[in-house]
Every structure is written in structure tokens, then in C-alpha cells.
Design a protein around this motif. Sequence first.
Motif, mmCIF file in Angstrom:
data_model
loop_
_atom_site.group_PDB
_atom_site.id
_atom_site.type_symbol
_atom_site.label_atom_id
_atom_site.label_comp_id
_atom_site.label_asym_id
_atom_site.label_seq_id
_atom_site.Cartn_x
_atom_site.Cartn_y
_atom_site.Cartn_z
ATOM 1 N N GLN A 182 0.831 -1.210 0.000
ATOM 2 C CA GLN A 182 0.000 0.000 0.000
ATOM 3 C C GLN A 182 0.861 1.254 0.000
ATOM 4 N N VAL A 183 1.949 1.199 0.804
ATOM 5 C CA VAL A 183 2.749 2.408 0.987
ATOM 6 C C VAL A 183 3.352 2.895 -0.337
ATOM 7 N N ASP A 184 3.514 1.986 -1.303
ATOM 8 C CA ASP A 184 4.090 2.396 -2.580
ATOM 9 C C ASP A 184 3.054 2.978 -3.545
ATOM 10 N N PHE A 185 1.801 2.887 -3.168
ATOM 11 C CA PHE A 185 0.722 3.417 -4.004
ATOM 12 C C PHE A 185 0.225 4.754 -3.443
ATOM 13 N N LEU A 186 0.265 4.847 -2.114
ATOM 14 C CA LEU A 186 -0.246 6.052 -1.459
ATOM 15 C C LEU A 186 0.691 7.224 -1.693
ATOM 16 N N GLY A 187 0.130 8.417 -1.650
ATOM 17 C CA GLY A 187 0.967 9.605 -1.731
ATOM 18 C C GLY A 187 0.989 10.244 -3.107
ATOM 19 N N TYR A 188 0.516 9.521 -4.131
ATOM 20 C CA TYR A 188 0.505 10.121 -5.469
ATOM 21 C C TYR A 188 -0.670 11.080 -5.620
ATOM 22 N N LEU A 189 -1.776 10.730 -4.971
ATOM 23 C CA LEU A 189 -2.950 11.592 -5.001
ATOM 24 C C LEU A 189 -3.308 11.870 -3.547
ATOM 25 N N ARG A 190 -3.505 13.138 -3.240
ATOM 26 C CA ARG A 190 -3.858 13.446 -1.857
ATOM 27 C C ARG A 190 -5.099 14.322 -1.843
ATOM 28 N N ALA A 191 -5.964 14.069 -0.866
ATOM 29 C CA ALA A 191 -7.225 14.791 -0.850
ATOM 30 C C ALA A 191 -7.697 15.041 0.572
ATOM 31 N N VAL A 192 -8.308 16.184 0.768
ATOM 32 C CA VAL A 192 -9.017 16.464 2.013
ATOM 33 C C VAL A 192 -10.498 16.330 1.705
ATOM 34 N N PHE A 193 -11.165 15.512 2.498
ATOM 35 C CA PHE A 193 -12.550 15.163 2.234
ATOM 36 C C PHE A 193 -13.424 15.732 3.341
ATOM 37 N N PHE A 194 -14.512 16.360 2.954
ATOM 38 C CA PHE A 194 -15.412 16.968 3.939
ATOM 39 C C PHE A 194 -16.837 16.651 3.524
ATOM 40 N N SER A 195 -17.533 15.899 4.380
ATOM 41 C CA SER A 195 -18.944 15.592 4.112
ATOM 42 C C SER A 195 -19.720 15.758 5.404
ATOM 43 N N CYS A 196 -21.023 15.599 5.318
ATOM 44 C CA CYS A 196 -21.818 15.765 6.538
ATOM 45 C C CYS A 196 -21.458 14.697 7.569
ATOM 46 N N LEU A 197 -20.875 13.576 7.098
ATOM 47 C CA LEU A 197 -20.420 12.546 8.034
ATOM 48 C C LEU A 197 -19.388 13.091 9.011
ATOM 49 N N ASP A 198 -18.662 14.119 8.587
ATOM 50 C CA ASP A 198 -17.581 14.641 9.411
ATOM 51 C C ASP A 198 -18.084 15.334 10.661
ATOM 52 N N LEU A 199 -19.361 15.669 10.701
ATOM 53 C CA LEU A 199 -19.892 16.256 11.931
ATOM 54 C C LEU A 199 -19.798 15.236 13.057
ATOM 55 N N GLU A 200 -19.742 13.947 12.663
ATOM 56 C CA GLU A 200 -19.566 12.886 13.655
ATOM 57 C C GLU A 200 -18.218 12.992 14.367
ATOM 58 N N LEU A 201 -17.302 13.723 13.742
ATOM 59 C CA LEU A 201 -15.999 13.952 14.364
ATOM 60 C C LEU A 201 -16.152 14.625 15.716
ATOM 61 N N VAL A 202 -17.122 15.507 15.803
ATOM 62 C CA VAL A 202 -17.373 16.202 17.064
ATOM 63 C C VAL A 202 -18.367 15.415 17.911
ATOM 64 N N ARG A 203 -19.444 14.967 17.268
ATOM 65 C CA ARG A 203 -20.545 14.349 18.015
ATOM 66 C C ARG A 203 -20.304 12.884 18.350
ATOM 67 N N GLY A 204 -19.597 12.185 17.430
ATOM 68 C CA GLY A 204 -19.515 10.727 17.521
ATOM 69 C C GLY A 204 -18.558 10.240 18.587
ATOM 70 N N GLY A 205 -18.342 8.933 18.596
ATOM 71 C CA GLY A 205 -17.458 8.312 19.582
ATOM 72 C C GLY A 205 -15.998 8.516 19.236
ATOM 73 N N PRO A 206 -15.107 8.107 20.158
ATOM 74 C CA PRO A 206 -13.672 8.305 19.945
ATOM 75 C C PRO A 206 -13.138 7.591 18.699
ATOM 76 N N GLY A 207 -13.795 6.500 18.302
ATOM 77 C CA GLY A 207 -13.360 5.772 17.110
ATOM 78 C C GLY A 207 -13.353 6.655 15.867
ATOM 79 N N GLN A 208 -14.327 7.558 15.784
ATOM 80 C CA GLN A 208 -14.409 8.478 14.646
ATOM 81 C C GLN A 208 -13.188 9.383 14.594
ATOM 82 N N ARG A 209 -12.791 9.851 15.767
ATOM 83 C CA ARG A 209 -11.654 10.776 15.819
ATOM 84 C C ARG A 209 -10.339 10.039 15.573
ATOM 85 N N ARG A 210 -10.265 8.791 16.022
ATOM 86 C CA ARG A 210 -9.055 8.009 15.712
ATOM 87 C C ARG A 210 -8.954 7.770 14.220
#
Lengths: 367, 199
Positions: A105-133
Motif C-alpha cells: 500500500q505504501v508504494d501506491f499512497l501519496g501520489y494523489l492526496r485529498a481532504v474530504f469533507f462531508s456531513c459525516l464529518d460532523l460525527e468527528l465532534v458528536r460521535g465516539g472516539p473511534g471516529q476521531r481516531r
Amino acid sequence: MYLHHLHLWHFRNYTEQAITFSGNQTILLGDNAQGKSNLIEAILLLATLHSPRAQRDGDLIQTNQAMARLQADVERQPDPAQLTLTLRASGRRTLAVNQQTQRRQVDFLGYLRAVFFSCLDLELVRGGPGQRREWLDQTLVQLEPLYSQLLQEYQRVLRQRNALLRQEPLTPAHLTPWNDLLIQTGTRLIRRRFRLLERLAPLAQTWHQRISQAAEALEITYAPCVPVPENDHEVIRAQFQRQLEVKLPAELAQKTTLVGPHRDEVQFRLNGHPARTYASQGQQRTLVLALKMAELELLETILGEPPLLLLDDVLAELDLKRQQQLLTIISERVQTIITTTDLERFYPPWLAGAQQFQVVQGQVIPR
Amino acid sequence: MSSAYTRPLARLIERLQRLPGIGPKSAQRLALHLLKQPDQEIHALANALLEAKQQVGHCQICYHLSAEPICEICANPERDNQTICVVTDSRDVIALEKTREYRGKYHVLGGVISPMDGIGPEQLTITALVKRVGETQAKEVILALSPTIEGETTILYLGRLLQPLTRVTRIASGLPVGGDLEYADELTLAKALEGRREL
Ligand SMILES: Nc1ncnc2c1ncn2[C@@H]1O[C@H](COP(=O)(O)OP(=O)(O)OP(=O)(O)O)[C@@H](O)[C@H]1O
Ligand SMILES: [Mg+2]
Ligand SMILES: [Zn+2]
């Protein structure tokens, strides 16, 4: 970094679809359930090899098909790259960069990089610690692809150690090498998470002040399962070891590993209050937007070129003032791909220069 | 899949399919191929199977596959008795012998520690190894296990047991067991970076 061309075969509801991007803003317009998020998901998958929505690769493959293929032509420093990802229902993947198969995997990653933002990300604040990890891990994978390997190693140690803890009878001496490896692989994750938050927190604070116009103070604290007074290898190892000793009786009773970065937490505080319980919907949105902007800035600083910004259904959710702020920030530099069901709530300058596609039942049509 | 075949053939296909790396399609192909062979070929194959199973056991010293109680390597007086290279299975012995570099002896563990597969130290030839190291007053034990998580665990486990008795080394990184892990961490990084440059 610029994604020029995306080609999908049997991915989700796309049978075959080629898309050529032009300009810095692309808007994907379409009714519900037409395939807008699927397209964003495809790009994210090529960037991170991970989908926040899919449990198994089978979910990503078009119904009644055995394989899906995703291909991207990316313009980047120093050289352009073509990425090809083949998914199979069995879960086996083939990764290729410029037609060369990559085994890791490590040899494939890094060629394309993206920051993703969707309504799911509100779970970052509201959701459990697993979301933040998961957020920490996905950000780290993009910052340093090697992290994906370190994470896999830790998870393997964790599974083996848990299997051992479930054995009856358990010979305590057999735990020793697994403790050593848990500490060794876990410390690598803790140090990188620590370092990430150290760099990200001040950026997020600045963005947060800018977006909320200094109305609230944001505080981000890493709360690792093992106390980490400083980001020092020996200190963390010693703390880890001590915690394992303290928790041993509980681990034997519960037959599972209770110490390690799989139990880390990240705390967000607004004006000293935990954001999870204190922040309003709007405040949560501002917080997440600040985090995403900080992520973008950090990636750009470290990599020397901006990543893609993928906004799934969130732009129109921001008020006009925030849309305007966002547009000024990303303006010319950042390739941004935006999905929406209607254009009405857009800040008009967003639409002016943007490339627009209509998404209808797994087909992407220029407007 | 084999149910449409007559009973004895279906049974053969089913047996072949239990072999590692053989799926239903290969099993069918092999079975149909075998049926076309002359009788004496089939007898020879069956005998080879039975004889191999009956005659090949493990060397009493190093647990390498051997038809004799003591394998050729252990019986060879030219080889250094006080250097023991610990490997996962007999395939590793064959691979290392091909390099013609190594003049010491071996010890075949029979696997690596893996709780998920129910393999603990007791399932491996570890007790015999410790005894052997003491008895031969070995000067060096080389751990030549693959650097997987399970290999690493086994290396750590063996290192603890053997270090009080002798010098313990490992081939992959040349680091002594229990060496500076921070350094090992950087080494992992360096390896990943090297792999990246080779592209
Ligand atoms: N593996 C698959 N094979 C075929 N179709 C699929 C597969 N997975 C999802 N779909 C279909 O894709 C569609 C969902 O697409 P997507 O999530 O991209 O919608 P969207 O355009 O983002 O809609 P919304 O505006 O509601 O978010 C659904 O109709 C779903 O049935
Ligand atoms: Mg959607
Ligand atoms: Zn022998």
C-alpha cells in the motif's frame, strides 16, 4: 496537484465512466441517489485506499460484477502519475502506478492526496472516539504513507494479543513478546499522532478564529490511552509498559487488550467546554471546517503543493459568508470537487468559473 | 461441483481439493489427467506418496525433514556445531543451503508463534532448541525468521530464552535482539525509503 482524468469501470452505480476535469472548481449536480457521492468516494479511495462508507470491497463493486477498476491521471510534482486500483469481491486488490503493479500500500499512497469533507464529518465532534481516531489515521496516511503500514502492523499485533488473551489456560510468560511488540508498534502510532496534533492544533485554532471571527476559542488535546508527557520514545515506552502492568488483571478478566493507541481519544473544547456536549450544530460545523482547512494547509506545507478538496454536500450547507471565506482561501490554488442537489444556495462567484456536470443514474454529463 | 462425477472420481477430486493451493478447477483437471495415465504411473505415484510418508521423518537433532534419524547436515563433521541457525521450516533450510554461504547447523522450529492459529511456544521445537544450545555450548544462535509480526514475536521470545546462554543475532537487520528500538524504527523507515527509490 491536479486530477486531470478519472475513469471508472463497474464502480458502485457506474458501469463505465470517464471524466476529464478542467479548471479549479468542479460542481457535480444531481438529484439524490444518482452517484455524486460515489464519484467523490472513488477519488478518495485512490487517495487513501480507504472508504469511509464501505465495509467490504464487495460494496464498492457494481452489483452482479466481479471486479471494479478505478484509474486516475494525476499531475503532480515532480512527475505526473497514473494510478490504477482494481477491486475484487474477494477483497484482493491490485495497485498499479504507471502500469507497474505495487505490492505494498505504501508504494501506491501519496501520489494523489485529498481532504474530504462531508456531513459525516460532523460525527468527528458528536460521535465516539473511534471516529476521531479514524480521522487521525486517515490524515496521517496522507501525510506519511508509511503510516498505513505501521497501522496494519499494530492492528495485527493487537489481534494476535487478543487471541492469546482469550486462550485458556493462559501462560502469562507468553504475553511478554506480545507486550514488547504492542509497545513497539503502538509507540510508533502514538508518536505520529502526537506530532500531527502538535502541528495541526495551532493551524485549526487560527482557522477557527477566522471563521468564527474570534467568537470562540478552540482547544484540541490529544488524550492518548497511555499518558504522554512528551513526545519521547523512551518516555512513551516506559509509560506504555507501566500501563500494561497496571491493567494486566483487567485484561485477563476481560480477555482483551485495554492499553494502546486503539483506545486513544482527541478532545475538542470550545471556550473550555467539551465540544461534543456543548457545541451547537453551527458551532460543530465551524469546528469541522476549521479542522479541514488546517488539514489542507498542513498537507500543502509539508508536501509543497495543495491536495484536492472534496466537498460532498457541505458547501451549500454553509452560509454565504463562510462560502465566501472558503472561496478566498482555496481560490486559485486548490482543485475542488463539490457535490450538490441544487445550485440555489451557492455563493454566486463559486458558480461563475466552475466546471459543471450533471449526474444522472451513474452517468456524468457536462452541463 | 464434483457431484456429477461417478463416486470414485468425485472422491479423488475431493481429496485433491484439500491440498494447499488446489481449487476445485485444478482438482478436476488433475483428477482427469491422472485417470488417463497408465496403471504403472499411478502405482509409482501412490508408492512414492506412501514411502515418503513412511520413511521421511524429522531429524532428532534439528527437526529438518530426513529419512535417517540424524540428517545429513547434522551428521556432517565438517560443519560448525556451535553455530545454530534457527528457521521456520525445512524449506528455509533448503533455501539457505542453496546459497552455500553457511557452514553451521540448523534448527527447524516448525512454525512461528501465532495465537490466532493456536500456535504457542509449546507447538514449536523451542524446548529442544534451548536444551541443544546448552549441550553444544553454542557460540552463536542466528535467528533467520521472516520479519512478519509473528516472526518478530518468535524472535523476541527466543531472544529472552537464549540470551542468557549465548550470543543471539538475527539476519534481516543484523541488529542484536533487544537492541535499540528507536534505531530499529528509523531502520524500518530507511528500508521503506530504499524500496521507494528502487522504483
Ligand atoms: N455496488 C453498487 N452497485 C450498484 N449501485 C450501487 C452500488 N452501491 C451503491 N449504488 C447505488 O448508488 C446510488 C447512490 O449513489 P450516491 O451515494 O453517489 O448518491 P448521491 O448522488 O450522492 O445522492 P445524495 O444526493 O442522496 O447524496 C444508489 O442508488 C445506490 O443504490
Ligand atoms: Mg451523496
Ligand atoms: Zn539435523
